[in-house]
Design an enzyme around this catalytic site. Structure first.
Site, PDB file in Angstrom:
ATOM      1  N   ASP A  83      -6.435  18.148 -15.843  1.00 20.07           N
ATOM      2  CA  ASP A  83      -6.714  16.790 -16.321  1.00 20.07           C
ATOM      3  C   ASP A  83      -6.291  16.748 -17.782  1.00 20.07           C
ATOM      4  O   ASP A  83      -6.904  17.378 -18.645  1.00 20.07           O
ATOM      5  CB  ASP A  83      -8.210  16.486 -16.161  1.00 20.07           C
ATOM      6  CG  ASP A  83      -8.569  15.060 -16.588  1.00 20.07           C
ATOM      7  OD1 ASP A  83      -7.850  14.496 -17.436  1.00 20.07           O
ATOM      8  OD2 ASP A  83      -9.578  14.519 -16.102  1.00 20.07           O
ATOM      9  N   ARG A 125       0.839  -1.202   0.000  1.00 18.82           N
ATOM     10  CA  ARG A 125       0.000   0.000   0.000  1.00 18.82           C
ATOM     11  C   ARG A 125       0.880   1.260   0.000  1.00 18.82           C
ATOM     12  O   ARG A 125       0.480   2.310  -0.456  1.00 18.82           O
ATOM     13  CB  ARG A 125      -0.970   0.005   1.201  1.00 18.82           C
ATOM     14  CG  ARG A 125      -1.841   1.259   1.277  1.00 18.82           C
ATOM     15  CD  ARG A 125      -3.140   1.062   2.057  1.00 18.82           C
ATOM     16  NE  ARG A 125      -2.950   0.406   3.338  1.00 18.82           N
ATOM     17  CZ  ARG A 125      -2.395   0.981   4.414  1.00 18.82           C
ATOM     18  NH1 ARG A 125      -1.991   2.237   4.366  1.00 18.82           N
ATOM     19  NH2 ARG A 125      -2.260   0.312   5.538  1.00 18.82           N
ATOM     20  N   LYS A 176      -7.043   5.452 -20.439  1.00 24.35           N
ATOM     21  CA  LYS A 176      -7.176   5.918 -21.811  1.00 24.35           C
ATOM     22  C   LYS A 176      -5.861   5.694 -22.580  1.00 24.35           C
ATOM     23  O   LYS A 176      -5.450   4.564 -22.694  1.00 24.35           O
ATOM     24  CB  LYS A 176      -7.645   7.374 -21.804  1.00 24.35           C
ATOM     25  CG  LYS A 176      -8.824   7.627 -20.814  1.00 24.35           C
ATOM     26  CD  LYS A 176     -10.099   6.878 -21.171  1.00 24.35           C
ATOM     27  CE  LYS A 176     -11.123   6.816 -20.050  1.00 24.35           C
ATOM     28  NZ  LYS A 176     -11.538   8.100 -19.487  1.00 24.35           N
ATOM     29  N   TYR A 191     -15.185  16.016 -17.198  1.00 25.03           N
ATOM     30  CA  TYR A 191     -15.541  14.599 -17.262  1.00 25.03           C
ATOM     31  C   TYR A 191     -16.672  14.334 -16.254  1.00 25.03           C
ATOM     32  O   TYR A 191     -16.639  14.864 -15.131  1.00 25.03           O
ATOM     33  CB  TYR A 191     -14.299  13.770 -16.926  1.00 25.03           C
ATOM     34  CG  TYR A 191     -14.581  12.301 -16.834  1.00 25.03           C
ATOM     35  CD1 TYR A 191     -14.804  11.537 -17.980  1.00 25.03           C
ATOM     36  CD2 TYR A 191     -14.652  11.660 -15.598  1.00 25.03           C
ATOM     37  CE1 TYR A 191     -15.089  10.191 -17.890  1.00 25.03           C
ATOM     38  CE2 TYR A 191     -14.932  10.314 -15.513  1.00 25.03           C
ATOM     39  CZ  TYR A 191     -15.152   9.578 -16.660  1.00 25.03           C
ATOM     40  OH  TYR A 191     -15.437   8.251 -16.563  1.00 25.03           O
TER      41      TYR A 191
HETATM   42  C1  LIG Z   1     -12.087   8.524 -18.218  1.00 22.80           C
HETATM   43  C2  LIG Z   1     -11.755   9.866 -17.707  1.00 22.80           C
HETATM   44  C3  LIG Z   1     -11.594  10.094 -16.327  1.00 22.80           C
HETATM   45  C4  LIG Z   1     -11.843   9.029 -15.281  1.00 22.80           C
HETATM   46  O1  LIG Z   1     -10.912   8.001 -15.351  1.00 22.80           O
HETATM   47  P1  LIG Z   1     -11.222   6.491 -14.876  1.00 22.80           P
HETATM   48  O2  LIG Z   1      -9.949   5.803 -15.185  1.00 22.80           O
HETATM   49  O3  LIG Z   1     -12.396   6.015 -15.681  1.00 22.80           O
HETATM   50  O4  LIG Z   1     -11.535   6.550 -13.415  1.00 22.80           O
HETATM   51  C5  LIG Z   1     -11.231  11.365 -15.925  1.00 22.80           C
HETATM   52  N1  LIG Z   1     -11.044  12.362 -16.805  1.00 22.80           N
HETATM   53  C6  LIG Z   1     -11.191  12.186 -18.134  1.00 22.80           C
HETATM   54  C7  LIG Z   1     -10.976  13.333 -19.071  1.00 22.80           C
HETATM   55  C8  LIG Z   1     -11.554  10.934 -18.635  1.00 22.80           C
HETATM   56  O5  LIG Z   1     -11.722  10.769 -19.947  1.00 22.80           O
END
Ligand SMILES: *Cc1c(COP(=O)(O)O)cnc(C)c1O
Length: 413
Positions: free
Chosen positions: A200, A64, A225, A117
């Site tokens: 982000d 952890r 992604k 998001y």
């Molecule tokens: C998919 C996504 C998230 C969330 O990510 P997860 O891995 O699904 O928790 C956050 N920000 C953006 C821009 C995303 O496309």
């Protein structure tokens, strides 16, 4: 050397793992100390009970807190963004929620861009207020001065602690100027209240935009992604300076939302091909956009490559912060929801699924899927209509992607 040259080897010593060329999955919960003195010393560093000596690394304690798969992965991730430190999480939302909880406390104000998001939007607008945190937001296209006014009008300007933005915005590819947003952070910062700017960067991935170099303090990814890139893992990452990442990693230890060794291993596998995948996706996206731009069944194409000097500040923002047009394209068809659905249902090679940045091309309907939760009025304002289809372009041969789109679009012409 360039990051892509180092993704196969950086930070891994084969002689510590029986000569294995690939880093094994260290599927272990705990690590054996050589002596009680060593265990004591490792904990002193992990819990910040004493200063780390020069060159002293954090010893392995418990998965952890640390694990070789996560540490090597984190070291490799820092190379793309030239960050001092990285932390990986079991999802993008875990990374985002940890940052929000670490830098905000009751009474504070968080400023966000819009749209965000869906999961981030839910956490900020529905969960943070339960902890007495105030939220203000601005839209793409608003000037620095307008954003400053929004903050002042909340009456909580002195309590501003964090600015959280997402650019390009999903699904419209609208851009927010990172440098201008940093100016807003500076405007409200005082010697004893440093306002943190978190970006982000999921939509551009670690290759095509480097927010830290443009003044951001933290950069966040859904590693599900582009970084994961094979639609087989959910993961997240946060990068920044040692000073701020110490706080992020500290909270991660106590929330226990770090990535598992297996997730770390999968992401290291993925990072080896990050550049070739993203390069191929960007080339394909330019070709696909060219095709969509001239198709008679299509009303409008939302793609960074379509911006021209006539678009003014948005175009300048793209030129100063994006290194590629990306591989995300949205388009409005001429028709209604049922026509969008006809096109989506007819696709064969391109899969009808949410998520993005993966090797396979994906298509979805934002208004009824990823953005179904967004207030109808706001959705209209942002241009997310029933006519819109969002496309994530994969690594297939672009002629086949275009062939598939062409045959699907033929149902409505
Ligand atoms: C998919 C996504 C998230 C969330 O990510 P997860 O891995 O699904 O928790 C956050 N920000 C953006 C821009 C995303 O496309």
């Amino acid at each position: 050397m360039k990051p892509e040259s180092l993704m196969m080897s950086y930070g891994y010593k084969p002689h510590l793992s029986e000569g294995a060329i690939k880093c094994p999955i260290f599927q272990t919960s705990t690590f054996v100390f050589k002596s009680a003195e060593e265990g004591k010393s490792f904990f002193e560093v992990a819990y910040g009970l004493r200063e780390q000596k020069v060159g002293e690394e954090l010893g392995l304690i418990y998965s952890r807190i640390n694990n070789p798969d996560l540490e090597i992965l984190e070291n490799r991730l820092t190379l793309w963004d030239e960050a001092e430190e990285a932390a990986v999480f079991e999802s993008g939302m875990a990374a985002i929620s940890t940052v929000l909880l670490e830098f905000l406390k009751p009474g504070d104000l968080v400023l966000t861009s819009n749209p965000l998001y869906g999961g981030t939007d839910h956490f900020i607008s529905k969960i943070l207020p339960n902890f007495g945190i105030h939220v203000a937001s601005f839209k793409v296209g608003q000037s620095k001065e307008e954003v400053i006014k929004i903050v002042e009008e909340t009456g909580f300007a002195k309590n501003l602690k964090l600015i959280f933005i997402e650019t390009p915005a999903n699904p419209t590819n609208d851009l927010i100027d990172i440098k201008d947003t940093k100016e807003v952070a500076k405007y409200f910062s005082t010697p004893d209240n440093e306002i943190v700017l978190a970006v982000d960067n999921t939509y551009m991935g670690p290759l095509w935009q480097h927010p830290l170099k443009l003044g951001a303090d933290l950069v966040l990814y859904s590693a599900t992604k582009y970084i994961g890139g094979h639609s087989d893992v959910i993961a997240g990452a946060c990068l920044g300076s040692n000073r701020l990442m110490k706080r992020v990693k500290g909270l991660r230890t106590f929330l226990g939302n770090m990535a598992s060794p297996n997730t770390g291993w999968l992401l290291m596998r993925s990072l080896e091909t990050l550049k070739v995948r993203m390069d191929a996706q960007a080339i394909n996206a330019n070709k696909v956009a060219e095709f969509l731009n001239q198709h008679p069944a299509i009303e409008k194409v939302y793609f960074l490559g379509n911006l021209t000097p006539k678009d003014g500040h948005i175009y300048e923002t793209k030129m100063s912060q994006c290194l590629s047009n990306g591989a995300m394209i949205s388009f409005d068809i001429k028709g209604l929801e049922e026509d969008s659905f006809k096109v989506l249902n007819k696709l064969k090679l391109i899969k009808l699924a949410v998520s993005l940045g993966s090797t396979e091309s994906l298509a979805e309907h934002p208004a009824t899927m990823t953005h179904a939760d967004v207030d109808l009025e706001l959705r209209k304002e942002l241009g997310i209509s029933e006519k819109m289809i969002r496309l994530s372009v994969g690594v297939e041969n672009y002629e086949d992607i275009i062939y598939d789109l062409n045959q699907a679009l033929s149902v409505i012409v």
